[in-house]
Design a protein around this motif. Sequence first.
Motif, short mmCIF file in Angstrom:
data_model
loop_
_atom_site.label_atom_id
_atom_site.label_comp_id
_atom_site.label_asym_id
_atom_site.label_seq_id
_atom_site.Cartn_x
_atom_site.Cartn_y
_atom_site.Cartn_z
N LEU A 51 0.81 -1.23 0.00
CA LEU A 51 0.00 0.00 0.00
C LEU A 51 0.84 1.27 0.00
N LEU A 52 1.98 1.21 0.65
CA LEU A 52 2.75 2.44 0.84
C LEU A 52 3.52 2.82 -0.43
N ASN A 53 3.60 4.12 -0.66
CA ASN A 53 4.42 4.61 -1.76
C ASN A 53 5.03 5.95 -1.36
N GLU A 54 5.86 6.48 -2.23
CA GLU A 54 6.58 7.70 -1.92
C GLU A 54 5.63 8.83 -1.46
N GLN A 55 4.44 8.87 -2.05
CA GLN A 55 3.52 9.97 -1.73
C GLN A 55 2.80 9.74 -0.39
N ASN A 56 2.30 8.51 -0.18
CA ASN A 56 1.43 8.37 1.00
C ASN A 56 2.16 7.92 2.27
N ALA A 57 3.40 7.44 2.15
CA ALA A 57 4.10 7.01 3.37
C ALA A 57 4.58 8.25 4.13
N ALA A 58 4.02 8.44 5.34
CA ALA A 58 4.33 9.65 6.10
C ALA A 58 5.79 9.66 6.54
N ARG A 59 6.43 10.80 6.40
CA ARG A 59 7.75 11.01 6.98
C ARG A 59 7.53 11.58 8.38
N VAL A 60 8.57 11.57 9.17
CA VAL A 60 8.40 12.07 10.54
C VAL A 60 8.01 13.56 10.51
N ARG A 61 8.49 14.29 9.51
CA ARG A 61 8.09 15.69 9.35
C ARG A 61 6.60 15.84 9.09
N ASP A 62 6.04 14.87 8.31
CA ASP A 62 4.61 14.92 8.04
C ASP A 62 3.82 14.76 9.32
N ILE A 63 4.34 13.94 10.23
CA ILE A 63 3.65 13.76 11.51
C ILE A 63 3.73 15.06 12.30
N GLU A 64 4.94 15.62 12.37
CA GLU A 64 5.12 16.84 13.16
C GLU A 64 4.26 18.00 12.64
N LYS A 65 4.06 18.03 11.34
CA LYS A 65 3.32 19.15 10.73
C LYS A 65 1.84 18.83 10.51
N ALA A 66 1.41 17.63 10.92
CA ALA A 66 0.03 17.23 10.65
C ALA A 66 -0.96 18.10 11.40
N GLU A 67 -2.18 18.18 10.87
CA GLU A 67 -3.24 18.92 11.56
C GLU A 67 -4.21 17.97 12.24
N CYS A 68 -4.23 16.75 11.72
CA CYS A 68 -5.17 15.78 12.27
C CYS A 68 -4.51 14.40 12.24
#
Lengths: 648, 156
Positions: A355-372
Motif C-alpha cells: 500500500l505504501l508509496n513515496e507519496q502516501n508514506a508519512a515522513r516524521v516531518r509529516d507527523i510533526e506538521k500534521a493537523e489531524c
Amino acid sequence: MPKLIIDDIPVEVPPGTSVLEAARSVGITIPHFCYHPALAIAAACRLCAVKLLDGPVKGIQMSCSLPAQDGMVVSTTDPDALKMRSLVIEWLMLNHPHDCPVCDEGGECLLQDFTIAGGHSRRRYVGKKRTFQNQYLGERIHHEMNRCIECYRCVRFYQEYAGGTDFGVTGSAGRVYFGRFAEGALESPFSGNLVDICPTGVFTDKTGRFRARYWDYEFAPAVCQHCSVGCNTSPQNFQRELIKIVARRNDQVNGWFICDRGRFDKEYLNSPQRPRDPEIGGAPGEYRLALEAAANRISEFCLQNGAASLAFVGSGRLSLEGCLVLAELARVVGAPFCYFTESAAAQGSLAAVRLLNEQNAARVRDIEKAECIALFELDLMEEGAMLSLAIRKASLAGAQVFRVGGAREGEKHPLPFRYQEVATVDEVPFEGGSKGVVICGAGGKSPELLSYLASSGAKLVMLQPGPNAFGAALVSLERKGATLSDLVESGQIKAVVCFEADLPPWLLERVEVLACADWKRGGLTEKASVLLPTTTWVESNGTSINYEGRAQRFLRSRPAGLPLKGLDPKYYSSETEAVALHPPRVHRNYIPGGAEREAWRVMADLMLELGGEPVNEPLTGRWGKLRDLDPEGEGVRIYDLVSAQDLS
Amino acid sequence: MISEELKKSLAERVAGAITPREATVDVMKELQAHYGWLTDEAVGEAASLLGLSPLQVEELATFYEMIYRRPVGKKVIHVCDSISCWCADCDGIIAHLKKRLGVELGGTTADGMYTLLPCACMGRCGDSPAMSVGGTPYGHLTPHLVDEILEKERRA
Ligand code: SF4
Ligand code: SF4
Ligand code: FES
Ligand code: FES
C-alpha cells in the motif's frame, strides 16, 4: 534572507536563524550550554556572548537568542566578548565540584570542553561551594546535582519536549534544583536522554558507570533494532562489551533522541547465554564442521523427502542482506522460503508494503506538521515510542489527535500528548486529507482494513512487527516467499532451517529443525540438530528498512567474541592469571567465543557446501543501489527501487 | 484533609482560570491558610485540583517565598536584605531581630509565634530598611521600632 558578517565571513541565513546558528553554519562554534537545537531558547547560561560591531544592534549580545538581521557585523573573537565568556564560565564553575576524575561524563563533557574554550583555566574563588542532596532516580540514571550549571536543558527536554511530569526544577536563585518531588525511578520512557542532553555529569548512565572513558570506546553508526522506527544510535563498546548506547542525530528519523528501550535494553548483547560456539547434536564443534553437518542433513533430508518438504525460514530480525541471501540459498536447494511464520502477521506486513508509496508514506516531518492524526488500535509506546514525540510536537502546534479503538491491553506508558477517544476511524475529521496522518501497526491487520485506512486520503504510518520487517516483506513479495504456517498446515513441510527466526510453540512442535542460525537461544536452538551462532547488530554490517521504507546502513562497532569482563578462566594460562579485566596473557590467533558470523555469511557458506555459487556481495540486482548507502546520512526511501508490479 | 466546601470553592477557582496552572498560586495560598503551611498532603491536593503532578506544584511552591513548605510560626517575618535595604543597614536590623527573637534566619521562636526569613526586595526601597510581619509591611525600621512592632503584632 538576512545577510550578515561573522568574523569577516559573509553569511546568509533563513529568517529566524539565531546568530549562534548562523555562525555554526560557517563552521564557527560559539561556546554554549543552554542552547540546544531541539529545544526552545532559554538564554539561561549567558555563555554565548558575541560582540556586535555594527548594524541594527550593537555591543555584547547573547548569540543564541539574537535573530540574525541584515547588516549585522558580528565578532566572536572581540576581546570584550572573550572576557565576558571567560567570566561567565568562571562563575558557572564556582560551585562545580571539579570532580572530573571520578565523574563518568569526563571526556565526553561539554562543560569540560567549553570551560577550556571559554578561557577559564585557573580557579580564583576560594569560598564555600553550594552543595545538594542527590536523589535516587531508579536503576538507570545516577544523579549528582552538585555538578549542575543551571542550563535548564534537562527540564526543557523532560517536560516540554517529552511530556514527562515527574521531573522538573524546584527552588529559586542559588537553590535551583533539578529532580523529582520524591526519590524514585523516573517515569518517562525517554528519561535516558537526560544523560545525553545534560552538558555536564548531573545525569550519568548507571548501567555503564565507571567502566571506560570516551576514548576507550569502540563506536560505529548503528540503527536501533528494537522496533521498526529505526532510530539512529551510537553504541559504545569496550573490550567487546556494550557499555552504553547513546542517540545519534538523524532529522528524518529520531531527531536527537531515542527511547529508553533503545538505550537501556542491551543486556542480551553481552549475555553469557548467547550461543558462541557452533553445536552439532548438542556438542560444540568447529564452524566448518557444523556447516558441513548442516549441509549433510539438508541433503539427506531432501533426498528422502524431496526439497519441497523443507522450508528456509528468516524473519524481520534479519538484515536486508540476510533476507536476500536466504532466497538465494533456498533456490540452490529448490525449497520454499519464508520471512513470516504466521499468516495473520504476514498479511498485514505484506499489505502495508504494497500500500505504501513515496507519496502516501508519512515522513516524521509529516507527523510533526500534521493537523489531524488518528492512532488506530495500537500501543504506540511499545511499537514505535519515538513517534509519540513527533505527535506531541504536532499536538502542541494545534493538531487534533484521535485515538481509535481505545488503549491496548498491558500498556505501560501513557501517551505524552492530548487526544480524544473515538470509536471508529470514520469519526476522524480528515479534511481534504492533505495534512492528516493515520498511524497503525501493520502486523496482524487484515489487508482490507489497511486498504480502508489508506483510502482516508491521509498519509500513512504502518508500524512493522520487526526492525527490518518492511525489508523482509519487500523481499518476500519480490522473490515470492511463502508463509510458514500456510506451508505447515497444508502438510507440505516437515522440516525447517531457520535464520534468526522465532517460531510459535504450535509450529515448532510440528517441524523438525535441521539447523538453526541465531544469536540468541530459545525453543528453536534447543531443538535444532545443528546450531550456527550468528552475530548481533553490534558485530554486523547491514541494512534495515524502517516502517516508512527508509533503508539505513549500520556498521559493526566491535568484533565478535566474548566480552573480556567475565571471561571464562579456561582462556587464561592459570587460575591466578584469570583476574578480572585483564586480557589473557596467552597468544592466540582467534578471539575467545568469536566464531559467530553474520547471518548472510552463514547462508552463503551453507550455499557453498550445498554446491552453490559463492556470494561476495549480498546486495544484488535493484538492491545494488544501496551498496553505497552512507551510514552517517539520513538513509534513503526505497520507493524508486521497486515498482508496484514487482510487488503484486 | 480539606473540607468538601473548601475543595468545591477551589475547584471553582480553577475552573474559572484560562489555564489551570495560573490558578496554582491562589490554590496554594488557600491550602496554606488551611494547614498553616503547605504540607506534602496539601501539595498532593493542589496537584489533583489543578490537574498537575505534585512535582509541577512543587516547582511553583518552592519558587515563591511566601509559600512555606515547612512548618512556620503564627506570623512570618520577611526582612529584606536586597540592595537598598542593605545600604540602609538591614544587617543591623537582622542582627537585632535574631537577638530579640532568639533564632537564626529560618528559625521559629520557641513559643511558635514568629518565623524569621530574609527576602528579596519588596518594592519598598523608599522606606528601607523594610520588612513585613504576617503580611503587614513596615519601613524605616530602627531597632526600637522593631521591638514595638513585634510587641504589637504579638498582641494583634
Ligand atoms: S542538571 Fe544538567 S541539564 Fe539540567 S540544568 Fe543542570 S547542568 Fe543543565
Ligand atoms: S523508538 Fe524503536 S527504534 Fe527508536 S529507540 Fe525506541 S525501540 Fe529503538
Ligand atoms: S547558550 Fe546562549 S545564553 Fe546559554
Ligand atoms: S531593597 Fe529592600 S525593599 Fe527594595
